[in-house]
Scaffold this motif. Structure first.
Motif, PDB file in Angstrom:
ATOM      1  N   GLY A   1      25.965  41.279  39.674  1.00 41.03           N
ATOM      2  CA  GLY A   1      25.825  40.195  40.635  1.00 41.03           C
ATOM      3  C   GLY A   1      25.715  40.740  42.048  1.00 41.03           C
TER       4      GLY A   1
ATOM      5  N   GLU B   1      31.086  42.108  41.135  1.00 46.34           N
ATOM      6  CA  GLU B   1      31.559  41.697  39.825  1.00 46.34           C
ATOM      7  C   GLU B   1      32.671  40.657  39.957  1.00 46.34           C
ATOM      8  OE1 GLU B   1      32.667  45.299  37.837  1.00 46.34           O
ATOM      9  OE2 GLU B   1      30.598  46.041  37.743  1.00 46.34           O
ATOM     10  N   LYS B   2      32.624  39.668  39.091  1.00 47.03           N
ATOM     11  CA  LYS B   2      33.547  38.530  39.157  1.00 47.03           C
ATOM     12  C   LYS B   2      35.004  38.981  39.148  1.00 47.03           C
ATOM     13  CE  LYS B   2      34.630  34.272  36.591  1.00 47.03           C
ATOM     14  NZ  LYS B   2      34.412  33.312  37.699  1.00 47.03           N
ATOM     15  N   GLN B   3      35.334  39.961  38.299  1.00 47.36           N
ATOM     16  CA  GLN B   3      36.718  40.406  38.196  1.00 47.36           C
ATOM     17  C   GLN B   3      37.204  41.029  39.511  1.00 47.36           C
ATOM     18  OE1 GLN B   3      37.413  43.265  35.071  1.00 47.36           O
ATOM     19  NE2 GLN B   3      39.639  43.212  35.306  1.00 47.36           N
TER      20      GLN B   3
ATOM     21  N   ARG C   1      35.957  40.442  42.568  1.00 46.17           N
ATOM     22  CA  ARG C   1      36.043  39.402  43.591  1.00 46.17           C
ATOM     23  C   ARG C   1      37.350  38.627  43.446  1.00 46.17           C
ATOM     24  NH1 ARG C   1      30.220  36.380  43.462  1.00 46.17           N
ATOM     25  NH2 ARG C   1      30.914  35.549  45.477  1.00 46.17           N
ATOM     26  N   ALA C   2      37.710  38.319  42.205  1.00 48.83           N
ATOM     27  CA  ALA C   2      38.955  37.581  41.962  1.00 48.83           C
ATOM     28  C   ALA C   2      40.169  38.425  42.351  1.00 48.83           C
ATOM     29  CB  ALA C   2      39.036  37.181  40.488  1.00 48.83           C
TER      30      ALA C   2
ATOM     31  N   GLU D   1      37.665  33.501  44.733  1.00 49.64           N
ATOM     32  CA  GLU D   1      36.665  34.534  44.429  1.00 49.64           C
ATOM     33  C   GLU D   1      35.261  34.156  44.902  1.00 49.64           C
ATOM     34  OE1 GLU D   1      35.230  34.111  39.929  1.00 49.64           O
ATOM     35  OE2 GLU D   1      37.422  34.088  40.085  1.00 49.64           O
ATOM     36  N   ASP D   2      34.944  32.877  44.971  1.00 53.14           N
ATOM     37  CA  ASP D   2      33.611  32.458  45.420  1.00 53.14           C
ATOM     38  C   ASP D   2      33.399  32.709  46.909  1.00 53.14           C
ATOM     39  OD1 ASP D   2      32.969  31.598  42.861  1.00 53.14           O
ATOM     40  OD2 ASP D   2      33.704  29.558  43.226  1.00 53.14           O
TER      41      ASP D   2
ATOM     42  N   ASN E   1      24.774  34.176  51.257  1.00 55.64           N
ATOM     43  CA  ASN E   1      24.441  34.526  49.874  1.00 55.64           C
ATOM     44  C   ASN E   1      22.947  34.813  49.735  1.00 55.64           C
ATOM     45  OD1 ASN E   1      25.229  34.639  46.923  1.00 55.64           O
ATOM     46  ND2 ASN E   1      23.684  33.016  46.853  1.00 55.64           N
TER      47      ASN E   1
END
Length: 422
Positions: A92, A96-98, A100-101, A115-116, A297
């Motif tokens: 992304g 990575e989502k993990q 960012r969280a 995270e967003d 973004n």
């Protein structure tokens, strides 16, 4: 019959020019970017004194090894890329989502950042330029004076400024917010004109100062009253001591007016690995009501394919319990170096600032030209520093000493300073 010799002689390739005009904004820039200029002068000195043991306390580049708990995770991810199961390609653009969280939960717990709101990048410096592209050429800009030179230089390149005024060492159309010992390194906001964007770094590079909670409350109120956006650079937050805010989002109302940039560089030794992040809360909106995050973004997706997956594996390891402990140890080591520098110059009778909340020591040389002091120290001690005037006109008469160095190098540098200034 032979053709005339003149028609067969080709023009010297070095004289050929295209018909493309030079970017007039880049032509406004004065000399070279500060840190390459420091490196250039260091290189000249090494040629002049090939046998000298040159010590660098200039550019803020980390020197200690990356903790093994972090490099092990990166190595595992790298080796995994050679297997079918472990291979990954594009990720992304925002990270990575993990990761960012994990960034949101580690640094912004209970502050309403999720995270967003997190955009993982290849470093804070890159994101400064991405934000400038986001804002465009028609905005007005305010910066601390002195400040990290990327803010001003990127503003010039984007066309936000007028010409450089040599008599005052400033560009027109930039609001320089003077930050000196006289005002505790925090600008008198009653004297600051309204601008669209305010770049603010705390803990500060180069002065080593940090804004208090009360001062940041003033800054957020000032931005809200003026409808401005703060770009808050918090690359040194982990060095801050006591109750000093680690993020602008500790301040009520900041989510409506602030964007925050941060980095793993000075915590984990990632100056070469390259990994950072920017927080753009969904509450920050333009005058037409559209969210800034949506446009950021788009900028990221257009000009970036996301940070290295290997670097991101390192970032996740940084934010594990073991990784956080290791980063605090690294930061603690550099803070010990800082104390050594502060104690040395204080004992020599200098007025010394910074050092408590950041790995930089800001030393005053009254009546002196910063570049002259830089040259004197380099010539007589073989130690590289950074002249304060390179960070803005209010930095004249100061020199920045970086605490990034091996312990023996810092101790040796201080021994030489004692000899020079005793």
């Amino acid at each position: 019959m032979a053709s005339s010799s003149s028609s067969n002689i080709q023009k010297d390739p070095s004289t050929y020019k295209t018909k493309v005009s030079r970017n007039e904004n880049i032509a406004k820039l004065q000399a070279g970017y500060l840190f390459p200029e420091v490196r250039r002068r260091k290189a000249e000195h090494v040629l002049k004194y090939p046998d000298a043991q040159v010590i660098s306390l200039g550019i803020g580049d980390t020197t200690e090894p990356i903790p093994e708990v972090i490099t092990t995770a990166m190595a595992k991810r790298a080796l995994g890329l050679s297997t079918v199961e472990g291979y990954t390609g594009y990720g992304g653009e925002g990270g990575e989502k993990q990761l960012r969280a994990r960034i949101a939960s580690t640094f912004y717990a209970n502050l309403g950042i999720n995270e967003d709101d997190v955009f993982v990048s290849d470093g804070a410096k890159s994101d400064i330029s991405r934000l400038q592209v986001l804002f465009g050429s028609n905005v007005t800009m305010a910066v601390q004076d002195p400040s990290y030179p990327a803010y001003v230089d990127s503003s010039v390149i984007m066309g936000q400024t007028g010409q450089f005024q040599k008599d005052v060492e400033k560009y027109t159309n930039i609001e320089y917010m003077k930050c000196t010992p006289e005002n505790d390194f925090f600008p008198d906001l009653s004297e600051v004109s309204r601008t669209d964007v305010i770049f603010f770094c705390s803990p500060n590079n180069p002065t080593g100062s940090a804004a208090s909670r009360e001062q940041l409350i003033q800054l957020v109120k000032f931005a809200k009253d003026n409808g401005s956006i703060i770009v808050y650079d918090t690359a040194y937050a982990m060095y801050a001591s006591g109750d000093t805010p680690k993020t602008i989002f500790e301040i009520p109302g900041a989510k409506e007016v602030a964007i925050e940039i941060a980095s793993f560089s000075k915590y984990a030794g990632f100056t070469g690995v390259r990994l950072g992040w920017t927080i753009v809360p969904k509450e920050v909106k333009y005058s037409d009501g559209s969210p800034v995050a949506k446009d950021f973004n788009r900028i990221v997706c257009t000009g970036f394919s996301g940070p290295s997956n290997i670097a991101q594996a390192g970032g996740l390891a940084c934010l594990s319990p073991e990784g956080l402990e290791a980063m605090h140890q690294v930061v603690g080591f550099y803070k010990e170096n800082t104390k050594i520098l502060v104690d040395t110059f204080t004992s020599l009778g200098f007025k010394v600032y910074g050092g408590k909340h950041a790995p930089y020591v800001w030393v005053h040389f009254p009546g002196r030209i910063s570049w002259d002091v830089f040259s004197e120290i380099l010539e007589k001690t073989h130690v590289v520093t950074t002249p304060g005037s390179g960070f803005g006109p209010a930095g004249e008469g100061f020199v920045r000493f970086s605490a990034f160095g091996h312990r023996e190098s810092v101790l040796e540098a201080c021994r030489r300073f004692n000899e020079l200034y005793k």
